[in-house]
Design a protein around this motif. Structure first.
Motif, PDB file in Angstrom:
ATOM      1  N   THR A 128       9.819   6.930  -8.066  1.00  0.00           N
ATOM      2  CA  THR A 128       9.862   5.986  -6.944  1.00  0.00           C
ATOM      3  C   THR A 128       8.779   4.920  -7.019  1.00  0.00           C
ATOM      4  OG1 THR A 128       8.456   7.418  -5.580  1.00  0.00           O
ATOM      5  CG2 THR A 128      10.838   7.754  -5.428  1.00  0.00           C
ATOM      6  N   MET A 129       7.767   5.125  -7.866  1.00  0.00           N
ATOM      7  CA  MET A 129       6.641   4.197  -7.917  1.00  0.00           C
ATOM      8  C   MET A 129       6.864   3.030  -8.869  1.00  0.00           C
ATOM      9  SD  MET A 129       3.454   6.858  -7.958  1.00  0.00           S
ATOM     10  CE  MET A 129       2.336   5.523  -8.414  1.00  0.00           C
ATOM     11  N   PHE A 130       7.728   3.203  -9.870  1.00  0.00           N
ATOM     12  CA  PHE A 130       7.880   2.158 -10.874  1.00  0.00           C
ATOM     13  C   PHE A 130       8.306   0.824 -10.249  1.00  0.00           C
ATOM     14  CE2 PHE A 130       8.592   5.793 -13.932  1.00  0.00           C
ATOM     15  CZ  PHE A 130       7.406   5.601 -14.606  1.00  0.00           C
ATOM     16  N   ALA A 131       9.203   0.880  -9.278  1.00  0.00           N
ATOM     17  CA  ALA A 131       9.683  -0.358  -8.654  1.00  0.00           C
ATOM     18  C   ALA A 131       8.575  -1.072  -7.885  1.00  0.00           C
ATOM     19  CB  ALA A 131      10.858  -0.050  -7.730  1.00  0.00           C
ATOM     20  N   VAL A 204     -12.492   7.863   8.473  1.00  0.00           N
ATOM     21  CA  VAL A 204     -12.959   7.247   7.230  1.00  0.00           C
ATOM     22  C   VAL A 204     -12.027   7.682   6.111  1.00  0.00           C
ATOM     23  CG1 VAL A 204     -14.846   6.990   5.577  1.00  0.00           C
ATOM     24  CG2 VAL A 204     -15.354   7.201   8.025  1.00  0.00           C
ATOM     25  N   VAL A 205     -11.522   6.699   5.378  1.00  0.00           N
ATOM     26  CA  VAL A 205     -10.562   6.939   4.301  1.00  0.00           C
ATOM     27  C   VAL A 205     -11.146   6.369   3.010  1.00  0.00           C
ATOM     28  CG1 VAL A 205      -8.292   6.333   3.413  1.00  0.00           C
ATOM     29  CG2 VAL A 205      -8.562   6.927   5.824  1.00  0.00           C
ATOM     30  N   VAL A 206     -11.104   7.162   1.930  1.00  0.00           N
ATOM     31  CA  VAL A 206     -11.546   6.710   0.617  1.00  0.00           C
ATOM     32  C   VAL A 206     -10.347   6.730  -0.319  1.00  0.00           C
ATOM     33  CG1 VAL A 206     -13.074   7.148  -1.335  1.00  0.00           C
ATOM     34  CG2 VAL A 206     -13.862   7.626   1.002  1.00  0.00           C
ATOM     35  N   GLY A 207     -10.062   5.592  -0.949  1.00  0.00           N
ATOM     36  CA  GLY A 207      -8.933   5.553  -1.873  1.00  0.00           C
ATOM     37  C   GLY A 207      -8.657   4.147  -2.364  1.00  0.00           C
ATOM     38  N   ARG A 208      -7.890   4.067  -3.441  1.00  0.00           N
ATOM     39  CA  ARG A 208      -7.504   2.762  -3.973  1.00  0.00           C
ATOM     40  C   ARG A 208      -6.498   2.095  -3.037  1.00  0.00           C
ATOM     41  NH1 ARG A 208      -4.834   3.550  -9.299  1.00  0.00           N
ATOM     42  NH2 ARG A 208      -4.239   5.555  -8.407  1.00  0.00           N
ATOM     43  N   LEU A 209      -6.603   0.787  -2.929  1.00  0.00           N
ATOM     44  CA  LEU A 209      -5.690   0.024  -2.073  1.00  0.00           C
ATOM     45  C   LEU A 209      -4.519  -0.445  -2.921  1.00  0.00           C
ATOM     46  CD1 LEU A 209      -8.296  -2.020   0.023  1.00  0.00           C
ATOM     47  CD2 LEU A 209      -7.482   0.327   0.339  1.00  0.00           C
ATOM     48  N   VAL A 210      -3.593   0.482  -3.161  1.00  0.00           N
ATOM     49  CA  VAL A 210      -2.426   0.233  -4.013  1.00  0.00           C
ATOM     50  C   VAL A 210      -1.165   0.539  -3.207  1.00  0.00           C
ATOM     51  CG1 VAL A 210      -3.608   0.621  -6.204  1.00  0.00           C
ATOM     52  CG2 VAL A 210      -2.655   2.570  -4.953  1.00  0.00           C
ATOM     53  N   PRO A 211      -0.002   0.001  -3.627  1.00  0.00           N
ATOM     54  CA  PRO A 211       1.205   0.108  -2.795  1.00  0.00           C
ATOM     55  C   PRO A 211       1.606   1.522  -2.407  1.00  0.00           C
ATOM     56  CG  PRO A 211       1.542  -1.533  -4.519  1.00  0.00           C
ATOM     57  CD  PRO A 211       0.226  -0.882  -4.793  1.00  0.00           C
ATOM     58  N   HIS A 212       1.563   2.467  -3.360  1.00  0.00           N
ATOM     59  CA  HIS A 212       2.099   3.791  -3.030  1.00  0.00           C
ATOM     60  C   HIS A 212       1.213   4.572  -2.063  1.00  0.00           C
ATOM     61  CE1 HIS A 212      -0.625   5.067  -6.315  1.00  0.00           C
ATOM     62  NE2 HIS A 212      -0.640   6.233  -5.706  1.00  0.00           N
ATOM     63  N   VAL A 281      -7.712  10.619   6.296  1.00  0.00           N
ATOM     64  CA  VAL A 281      -6.252  10.468   6.334  1.00  0.00           C
ATOM     65  C   VAL A 281      -5.763  10.093   4.946  1.00  0.00           C
ATOM     66  CG1 VAL A 281      -4.304   9.234   7.392  1.00  0.00           C
ATOM     67  CG2 VAL A 281      -6.371   9.683   8.736  1.00  0.00           C
ATOM     68  N   CYS A 282      -4.552  10.534   4.600  1.00  0.00           N
ATOM     69  CA  CYS A 282      -3.882  10.043   3.400  1.00  0.00           C
ATOM     70  C   CYS A 282      -2.406   9.844   3.717  1.00  0.00           C
ATOM     71  CB  CYS A 282      -4.047  11.007   2.235  1.00  0.00           C
ATOM     72  SG  CYS A 282      -3.468  10.300   0.672  1.00  0.00           S
ATOM     73  N   THR A 283      -1.923   8.628   3.471  1.00  0.00           N
ATOM     74  CA  THR A 283      -0.532   8.274   3.792  1.00  0.00           C
ATOM     75  C   THR A 283       0.297   8.025   2.539  1.00  0.00           C
ATOM     76  OG1 THR A 283      -1.313   5.991   4.049  1.00  0.00           O
ATOM     77  CG2 THR A 283      -1.058   7.296   6.056  1.00  0.00           C
ATOM     78  N   SER A 284      -0.134   8.544   1.391  1.00  0.00           N
ATOM     79  CA  SER A 284       0.559   8.278   0.134  1.00  0.00           C
ATOM     80  C   SER A 284       2.009   8.748   0.174  1.00  0.00           C
ATOM     81  CB  SER A 284      -0.142   8.983  -1.024  1.00  0.00           C
ATOM     82  OG  SER A 284      -1.328   8.327  -1.366  1.00  0.00           O
ATOM     83  N   GLU A 285       2.842   7.999  -0.531  1.00  0.00           N
ATOM     84  CA  GLU A 285       4.232   8.390  -0.712  1.00  0.00           C
ATOM     85  C   GLU A 285       4.339   9.533  -1.705  1.00  0.00           C
ATOM     86  OE1 GLU A 285       8.488   6.224  -1.843  1.00  0.00           O
ATOM     87  OE2 GLU A 285       6.587   5.225  -2.236  1.00  0.00           O
ATOM     88  N   VAL A 286       3.471   9.527  -2.683  1.00  0.00           N
ATOM     89  CA  VAL A 286       3.424  10.595  -3.676  1.00  0.00           C
ATOM     90  C   VAL A 286       1.985  10.718  -4.153  1.00  0.00           C
ATOM     91  CG1 VAL A 286       3.999   9.018  -5.565  1.00  0.00           C
ATOM     92  CG2 VAL A 286       4.415  11.462  -5.839  1.00  0.00           C
ATOM     93  N   GLU A 287       1.545  11.932  -4.354  1.00  0.00           N
ATOM     94  CA  GLU A 287       0.158  12.177  -4.751  1.00  0.00           C
ATOM     95  C   GLU A 287       0.151  13.455  -5.576  1.00  0.00           C
ATOM     96  OE1 GLU A 287      -3.636  10.570  -4.646  1.00  0.00           O
ATOM     97  OE2 GLU A 287      -2.050   9.887  -3.309  1.00  0.00           O
TER      98      GLU A 287
END
Length: 496
Positions: A128-131, A204-212, A281-287
């Motif tokens: 699902t991430m490739f697109a 407080v959230v730590v993570g890359r700011l990427v689409p997924h 918090v983590c709202t990732s679509e896939v992790e």
């Protein structure tokens, strides 16, 4: 058929780790933390480790980091071909390969055949991430390579995944036929002195700011949370291609007084800010796992996560956080969690449970597991193992007076061992026997000469597949003596 062993996890043996990025890459994430944490521990054992990876502009072609040799070559696209050629040229000097499939694998078996044991490492499925990251035609090719190319090239080779739900995704979506084993992320506990949590409710959230990662879901939830908790704050720590879009969204919704995007912070500043948090918090679509989540737990901070693969394993619902089944429920769950954490006694209980859960994951255990899986794959290569693959496993729990009778070197390298530290009551040892049901486990224990009346066995649940300390087989050379000392410490009578 090859008759010579290649990998026994002995000093001087050469492990090659193929990975899309290395830990110094500007876009390095959890996969790179995993790789470097394991690689440098193998080096401490006396093994040689070479990481073959892409070369961002301005970075050295060859570098030694914590004893690990990093060889950089090619761009994000050409690294796969160049790395394959490098492996082909050096195949006679390689004892084992970890081939990371970050959506697109390196296909190292094409260069080494059956001469070298190869373990495929998959953090999560990327279909699902490739697109989200690639143009449509390229995304279609990448999906085919991950789904079909993997099966054709790797066949029945051993696969390591980082969570039980990732294992299910790999089996169901990618259809890989080889043995699948969980090698959970470890972590370095975060220690921050002299910092109290904030007076106002703070996320407080730590993570890359990427689409997924889908941080916009969290930002859009904040106005609803603020209706009940008007002083709530959100701090996003990290950078990436979505930062400008998130800043625009914060302005559009009018949240500049409660949402801060800090970008990348020095580790000390990041950790001090995290220590003031009530919640992460983590709202990732896939992790694959959710390393930032369990690291926050080491500070006693619970997490709210969406029920994505990986995250639903790293967070135990209502034990170390809350797993939200639907994004539409995110705002309500955040509000309820912050209200519950407003009670100091409740916050202390949550912190205690979070630290206990987080403490189960250590990089030493992860390195032990990866080395053991390489040994297991080498044995399968030697024996041309064609037995049916079984994802079943059984958890066995026994008192310490039974555990001291087992020679753990006689277990398989894929079996695992866990125990409570001396001082816990009752003193017991647990085994995870891969591919065994309860009857198989009972038969094995009977052959070991154990009294099975004091031993319990049950089929493993997904949560049972994570958090183990050691592996069986040759790397468990010292465990029997350790448990004999353990029995003496706990005052148990040794059984002869």
């Amino acid at each position: 058929m090859t008759t010579q062993r290649r990998y026994r996890s002995h000093a001087g043996e050469h492990v090659v780790w193929l990975n899309f990025r290395d830990s110094a890459h500007p876009l390095a994430g959890g996969a790179e933390v995993f790789m470097h944490a394991v690689a440098r521990r193998l080096v401490r054992e006396g093994q040689r480790v070479t990481v073959v990876t892409a070369r961002p502009r301005g970075m050295k072609r060859t570098e030694t980091v914590d004893g690990v040799t990093v060889r950089r070559m090619g761009s994000s696209y050409t690294v796969y071909l160049l790395a394959l050629l490098w492996v082909l040229v050096h195949r006679r000097q390689i004892n084992a390969i970890v081939d990371t499939c970050n959506g697109v694998p390196f296909f190292s078996p094409l260069a080494v055949g059956r001469q070298v044991p190869v373990v495929v490492l998959i953090h999560h499925v990327h279909q699902t991430m490739f697109a989200q990251h690639l143009p449509r035609p390229v995304a279609s090719v990448a999906r085919w390579v991950e789904r079909v190319g993997n099966r054709k090239v790797y066949g029945r080779r051993t696969v390591a995944v980082v969570s039980p739900s990732s294992r299910s995704e790999v089996r169901r979506v990618l259809g890989l036929a080889g043995p699948l084993y969980v090698a959970t992320n470890g972590q370095e506990p975060i220690e921050v002195a002299g910092v109290d949590r904030s007076v106002n409710p703070r996320i407080v959230v730590v993570g890359r700011l990427v689409p997924h990662k889908r941080w916009e879901l969290l930002v859009r939830a904040m106005p609803r949370v603020a209706e009940i908790l008007p002083h709530v704050e959100l701090h996003l720590v990290g950078d990436g291609p979505c930062r400008a879009r998130l800043e625009a969204l914060v302005d559009e919704i009018g949240l500049r007084d409660r949402v801060w995007l800090h970008g990348r912070l020095p580790a000390e500043d990041r950790d001090r800010l995290l220590a003031t948090s009530w919640l992460t918090v983590c709202t990732s679509e896939v992790e694959g796992w959710g390393l930032a989540v369990t690291e926050a737990m080491s500070l006693g901070i619970p997490a709210v996560v969406l029920a994505a693969p990986g995250l639903r394993d790293s967070v135990r619902n209502r034990v170390s956080g809350w797993v939200v089944p639907d994004p539409g429920l995110l705002a309500a769950r955040l509000t309820d969690a912050l209200i519950e954490l407003d009670d100091p006694a409740a916050a202390r209980d949550w912190a205690q449970r979070c630290r206990a859960w987080s403490a189960r994951f250590a990089w030493n255990a992860t390195a032990d597991r990866m080395a053991s899986l390489l040994m297991h794959e080498d044995c399968r290569r030697m024996k041309a193992d064609r037995r049916a693959v079984c994802d079943l496993a059984t958890v066995v729990e026994m008192p310490i007076e039974q555990a001291i009778l087992i020679d753990y070197r006689g277990l398989r390298s894929v079996d695992q061992i866990d125990w409570e530290e001396p001082g816990s009551a009752p003193a017991s040892v647990r085994l995870l026997l891969a591919g065994f049901d309860e009857c198989d486990a009972a038969a094995l224990l009977h052959r070991c000469g154990l009294d099975t009346s004091s031993i319990t066995a049950r089929v493993a649940r997904p949560t049972d597949l994570v958090g183990w300390k050691r592996t069986g087989g040759p790397r468990a050379y010292d465990l029997q003596a350790y448990f004999q000392q353990y029995a003496a410490v706990t005052g148990m009578r040794r059984v002869s």
